[in-house]
Design a protein around this motif. Structure first.
Motif, PDB file in Angstrom:
ATOM      1  N   GLY A 136       0.600  -0.583   0.258  1.00 22.02           N
ATOM      2  CA  GLY A 136      -0.286  -0.056  -0.057  1.00 22.02           C
ATOM      3  C   GLY A 136       1.259   1.445  -0.224  1.00 22.02           C
ATOM      4  N   GLY A 137       0.519   2.043  -0.797  1.00 21.68           N
ATOM      5  CA  GLY A 137       0.789   3.756  -0.883  1.00 21.68           C
ATOM      6  C   GLY A 137       0.498   4.236  -1.850  1.00 21.68           C
ATOM      7  N   PRO A 138       0.664   6.089  -1.529  1.00 24.84           N
ATOM      8  CA  PRO A 138      -0.441   7.061  -2.340  1.00 24.84           C
ATOM      9  C   PRO A 138      -0.848   7.160  -3.618  1.00 24.84           C
ATOM     10  N   ALA A 139      -1.338   7.203  -3.553  1.00 18.91           N
ATOM     11  CA  ALA A 139      -1.757   6.463  -5.193  1.00 18.91           C
ATOM     12  C   ALA A 139      -1.230   7.699  -6.543  1.00 18.91           C
ATOM     13  N   HIS A 140      -0.905   7.658  -7.470  1.00 17.21           N
ATOM     14  CA  HIS A 140      -0.597   8.167  -8.133  1.00 17.21           C
ATOM     15  C   HIS A 140      -1.350   8.574  -9.330  1.00 17.21           C
ATOM     16  N   GLY A 141      -2.376   7.734  -9.312  1.00 14.68           N
ATOM     17  CA  GLY A 141      -3.496   8.313 -10.654  1.00 14.68           C
ATOM     18  C   GLY A 141      -3.843   7.515 -11.752  1.00 14.68           C
ATOM     19  N   HIS A 198     -12.245   7.781  -4.706  1.00 15.90           N
ATOM     20  CA  HIS A 198     -12.530   7.995  -3.565  1.00 15.90           C
ATOM     21  C   HIS A 198     -11.751   7.074  -2.735  1.00 15.90           C
ATOM     22  N   THR A 199     -10.024   6.436  -3.459  1.00 14.27           N
ATOM     23  CA  THR A 199      -9.641   6.026  -2.616  1.00 14.27           C
ATOM     24  C   THR A 199      -8.878   6.607  -0.752  1.00 14.27           C
ATOM     25  N   GLY A 200      -9.198   8.187  -1.349  1.00 13.46           N
ATOM     26  CA  GLY A 200      -8.197   9.429  -0.624  1.00 13.46           C
ATOM     27  C   GLY A 200      -7.139   8.648  -0.910  1.00 13.46           C
ATOM     28  N   GLY A 201      -6.394   9.029  -2.489  1.00 14.51           N
ATOM     29  CA  GLY A 201      -5.376   8.872  -2.977  1.00 14.51           C
ATOM     30  C   GLY A 201      -4.519   8.085  -2.836  1.00 14.51           C
ATOM     31  N   TYR A 202      -5.235   6.634  -2.203  1.00 16.17           N
ATOM     32  CA  TYR A 202      -4.164   5.582  -1.582  1.00 16.17           C
ATOM     33  C   TYR A 202      -4.695   4.352  -2.264  1.00 16.17           C
ATOM     34  N   SER A 203      -3.305   3.616  -2.690  1.00 13.62           N
ATOM     35  CA  SER A 203      -3.398   2.468  -3.571  1.00 13.62           C
ATOM     36  C   SER A 203      -3.218   0.896  -2.800  1.00 13.62           C
ATOM     37  N   VAL A 204      -4.179  -0.091  -2.787  1.00 11.86           N
ATOM     38  CA  VAL A 204      -3.658  -1.155  -1.751  1.00 11.86           C
ATOM     39  C   VAL A 204      -3.167  -2.392  -2.968  1.00 11.86           C
ATOM     40  N   THR A 205      -2.862  -3.124  -2.709  1.00 18.69           N
ATOM     41  CA  THR A 205      -3.007  -4.539  -3.903  1.00 18.69           C
ATOM     42  C   THR A 205      -2.573  -5.489  -2.814  1.00 18.69           C
ATOM     43  N   ILE A 206      -3.175  -6.989  -2.666  1.00 20.31           N
ATOM     44  CA  ILE A 206      -3.459  -8.374  -2.537  1.00 20.31           C
ATOM     45  C   ILE A 206      -2.681  -8.879  -3.958  1.00 20.31           C
ATOM     46  N   ASP A 207      -1.387  -9.283  -3.517  1.00 25.59           N
ATOM     47  CA  ASP A 207      -0.904 -10.148  -4.164  1.00 25.59           C
ATOM     48  C   ASP A 207      -1.003  -9.406  -5.618  1.00 25.59           C
ATOM     49  N   GLY A 208      -0.845  -8.212  -5.742  1.00 23.07           N
ATOM     50  CA  GLY A 208      -0.333  -7.168  -7.215  1.00 23.07           C
ATOM     51  C   GLY A 208      -1.678  -7.047  -8.110  1.00 23.07           C
ATOM     52  N   GLU A 209      -3.260  -7.941  -7.433  1.00 17.28           N
ATOM     53  CA  GLU A 209      -3.898  -7.371  -8.195  1.00 17.28           C
ATOM     54  C   GLU A 209      -4.565  -6.045  -6.814  1.00 17.28           C
TER      55      GLU A 209
END
Length: 132
Positions: A61-66, A74-85
């Motif tokens: 997880g980390g700040p999303a860059h668009g 709707h992510t609060g500018g944050y991205s999360v992945t589980i096993d790359g998905e």
């Protein structure tokens, strides 16, 4: 004759005391409401990045860059992945986080949302969320 009776005096005193107590209660509520709304305009600090293996699954997880699937919507500018998905996460108005997997279980951080999703998936793969 305009003499005051003990009953009238006690009634006036009791009314004044009740009015003062109600005024103090209202003042306390106003102070509490002001304290709740006096949060910094920028809101809570953005959570930090993480990259770990949790119950055998790689969560990041980390700040999303668009560039993510939802483009930061709707992510609060944050991205999360589980096993790359991508795990779709969303920040609530109160600062808690939810995911598409654990929508009704708000948690304090995106890392906690990812961990809760891993537990809920019970080894099943995370299928990408498609919006039509």
């Amino acid at each position: 004759m305009s003499s005051i009776t003990r009953r009238k005096a006690l009634g006036v005193a009791a009314g004044a005391a009740a009015g003062a107590a109600a005024g103090l209660a209202l003042a306390g509520q106003a102070t509490a409401a002001t304290a709740r709304t006096a949060a910094p305009a920028a809101g809570p600090a953005a959570p930090g990045s993480f990259d770990e293996v949790y119950q055998g699954r790689r969560i990041k997880g980390g700040p999303a860059h668009g560039g993510g699937h939802h483009g930061g919507h709707h992510t609060g500018g944050y991205s999360v992945t589980i096993d790359g998905e991508e795990l779709h996460v969303m920040r609530n108005a109160d600062g808690t986080w939810i995911s598409v997997i654990t929508h009704y279980e708000p948690v304090a951080t995106p890392r906690a949302a990812a961990r809760a999703a891993v537990r809920e998936l019970q080894g099943a793969p995370l299928v990408p969320l498609t919006l039509s």
